[in-house]
Design an enzyme around this catalytic site. Structure first.
Site, PDB file in Angstrom:
ATOM      1  N   LYS A 171       0.933  -1.258  -0.033  1.00  0.00           N
ATOM      2  CA  LYS A 171      -0.015   0.129  -0.015  1.00  0.00           C
ATOM      3  C   LYS A 171       0.783   1.229  -0.110  1.00  0.00           C
ATOM      4  O   LYS A 171       0.672   2.089  -0.740  1.00  0.00           O
ATOM      5  CB  LYS A 171      -0.874  -0.129   1.313  1.00  0.00           C
ATOM      6  CG  LYS A 171      -1.892  -1.227   1.165  1.00  0.00           C
ATOM      7  CD  LYS A 171      -3.149  -0.949   2.621  1.00  0.00           C
ATOM      8  CE  LYS A 171      -2.313  -0.752   3.983  1.00  0.00           C
ATOM      9  NZ  LYS A 171      -1.656  -2.294   4.035  1.00  0.00           N
ATOM     10  N   HIS A 216      -3.992  -9.576  10.346  1.00  0.00           N
ATOM     11  CA  HIS A 216      -4.741  -8.964  11.315  1.00  0.00           C
ATOM     12  C   HIS A 216      -6.064  -9.714  11.736  1.00  0.00           C
ATOM     13  O   HIS A 216      -7.074  -9.218  12.194  1.00  0.00           O
ATOM     14  CB  HIS A 216      -5.498  -7.591  10.869  1.00  0.00           C
ATOM     15  CG  HIS A 216      -4.202  -6.682  10.317  1.00  0.00           C
ATOM     16  ND1 HIS A 216      -3.417  -6.273  10.908  1.00  0.00           N
ATOM     17  CD2 HIS A 216      -4.130  -6.106   9.507  1.00  0.00           C
ATOM     18  CE1 HIS A 216      -2.433  -5.662  10.512  1.00  0.00           C
ATOM     19  NE2 HIS A 216      -2.850  -5.075   9.375  1.00  0.00           N
ATOM     20  N   ASN A 255      -3.158   6.484   5.761  1.00  0.00           N
ATOM     21  CA  ASN A 255      -2.357   5.621   6.513  1.00  0.00           C
ATOM     22  C   ASN A 255      -0.882   5.973   6.214  1.00  0.00           C
ATOM     23  O   ASN A 255       0.232   5.470   6.824  1.00  0.00           O
ATOM     24  CB  ASN A 255      -2.467   4.134   6.490  1.00  0.00           C
ATOM     25  CG  ASN A 255      -1.919   3.208   7.335  1.00  0.00           C
ATOM     26  OD1 ASN A 255      -2.188   3.453   8.589  1.00  0.00           O
ATOM     27  ND2 ASN A 255      -1.476   1.980   7.023  1.00  0.00           N
TER      28      ASN A 255
END
Length: 427
Positions: free
Chosen positions: A119, A188, A142
């Site tokens: 990302k 996650h 982010n």
């Protein structure tokens, strides 16, 4: 600062006053909202004029219009999240507030990038292409500065947002002109009810888009997880693997390896959707310098390249780095997220020797022994010194830990900085 007229007169509770939380409070206050804020760290409960401080654990959430939390708050286990749901209070983040402010900004476009890996590099690359093309752009989410703390772009600008699944979970109305899903691999899972739920979180980026906007999608993610199932009819879909590249990857020094080819294809698709010409795109690919701690070439000593890939905190993100070079001295280990290195196994033929470090070092050494030569060295400094003795001209020494940093370092940035410092001691 980015603000929305819609916030005026509303009451927001804000939990967490680190950088993005503080920026959120300032933007809400500037937009005319009433703000009740809290952070368990008393030092953060300062310099936020216009906000009221109150412990939200004991606060009546029924009096607020929304609870704004940082992406780090686990929505599945945090008691305040359960309390907000019981009170019927929306739980949102700063990206949702940005979406609410979009109508008040000069005419612009929004690019959202998500995926398990790649990302940050893809977000920075898209921003660099736009900058090379002379298109005003802001990078946030982010990565970089909190988006609400940044100045609005002039008309025709592009906001480029890196979005984790956590941020998407806190967003309901972000309509990206171009939305990108790079890949999905297990990660996650402590926050989600299984891999499918994690994939569904990523897929919401497409569900929020308007028809005729552009979706840039990893084909495997669509084939395995049906990530476009809830996307609107009429969405313009481009699969990343089918995007032609304008030139030879060998000419892009900061975009080596198959994973960066994928990142480049995604960035090219976005740039084309935004009207950037092929010549400008190719020039930007050649001049992109990459990001710290992500396949960052920090030195070449006696013909040996030293690569800092400290951001590779799981095996799936370390595997592409192992595929990028033919002779690698691999520094691996840390606080492991699982017992295996399965994603890395196909590329172990490129590993001359592995040097295991940290809490997970013995576990990774046991997995690797018999497949590659292994040295259990425990610390990053010892790994660097031994690799320097053993590496030959043309080899690469690669820090790509496939594990988190929290056993020995504050974060992956500190780990990468320690690697750089140890390498500089060799010079």
């Amino acid at each position: 600062m980015i603000v929305a007229r819609a916030w005026a007169g509303k009451h927001h509770a804000v939990l967490g006053l680190a950088r993005s939380g503080a920026a959120t409070v300032r933007a809400l206050v500037a937009g005319g909202a009433r703000v009740t804020a809290w952070d368990s760290d008393a030092e953060k409960r300062v310099d936020l004029d216009g906000a009221t401080f109150a412990d939200l654990d004991t606060f009546d959430l029924a009096t607020v219009d929304a609870l704004v939390v940082s992406p780090g708050v686990p929505l599945n286990t945090h008691p305040l999240a359960a309390k907000a749901r019981a009170a019927g209070v929306p739980i949102i983040g700063d990206i949702e507030l940005f979406a609410q402010a979009s109508a008040d900004l000069p005419a612009h476009k929004v690019v959202g990038i998500t995926g398990t890996n790649g990302k940050s590099t893809t977000t920075a690359l898209i921003h660099h292409i736009l900058d090379t093309a002379g298109i005003p752009a802001r990078m946030g989410g982010n990565i970089g500065l909190p988006i609400l703390a940044q100045e609005p772009l002039p008309e025709g600008g592009v906001y480029v947002l890196e979005l984790s699944s956590y941020q998407i979970d806190l967003t309901q109305t972000l309509d990206c002109d171009v939305a990108v899903l790079l890949n999905i691999t297990p990660d996650h899972l402590d926050r989600y009810d299984g891999f499918d739920a994690y994939a569904a979180s990523k897929a919401r980026l497409f569900a929020m888009q308007s028809p005729a906007h552009v979706a840039v999608v990893d084909y495997e993610a669509e084939a395995e997880h049906d990530v476009l199932a809830d996307a609107p009819a009429g969405l313009n879909v481009r699969f990343i693997d089918g995007v032609p590249l304008p030139g030879e990857q060998a000419r892009w020094p900061s975009l080596q390896g198959p994973h960066n080819e994928q990142n480049a294809r995604a960035a090219v698709a976005v740039a084309e959707a935004l009207g950037v010409d092929a010549e400008t795109i190719e020039r930007a690919l050649e001049t992109f310098t990459g990001l710290p701690h992500r396949m960052e070439r920090i030195a070449t000593l006696n013909g040996v390249a030293w690569i800092n890939d400290s951001k590779a905190t799981n095996p799936e993100s370390a595997a592409p780095a192992l595929a990028a070079f033919p002779r690698i001295h691999w520094i691996v280990g840390g606080k492991v997220k699982g017992d295996d290195l399965d994603a890395c196994v196909p590329h172990l033929g490129n590993v001359v020797r592995a040097y295991t470090i940290g809490e997970g070092g013995p576990r990774f050494a046991a997995v690797l022994r018999g497949q590659v030569p292994v040295a259990e060295v425990e610390t990053l400094e010892r790994a660097v010194k031994l690799a320097a003795q053993e590496a030959e001209r043309g080899d690469v020494v690669l820090l790509s830990p496939a594990a988190a940093s929290f056993d020995q370092f504050r974060d992956f940035e500190q780990r990468g900085a320690a690697f750089r410092a140890a390498v500089e001691e060799l010079a």
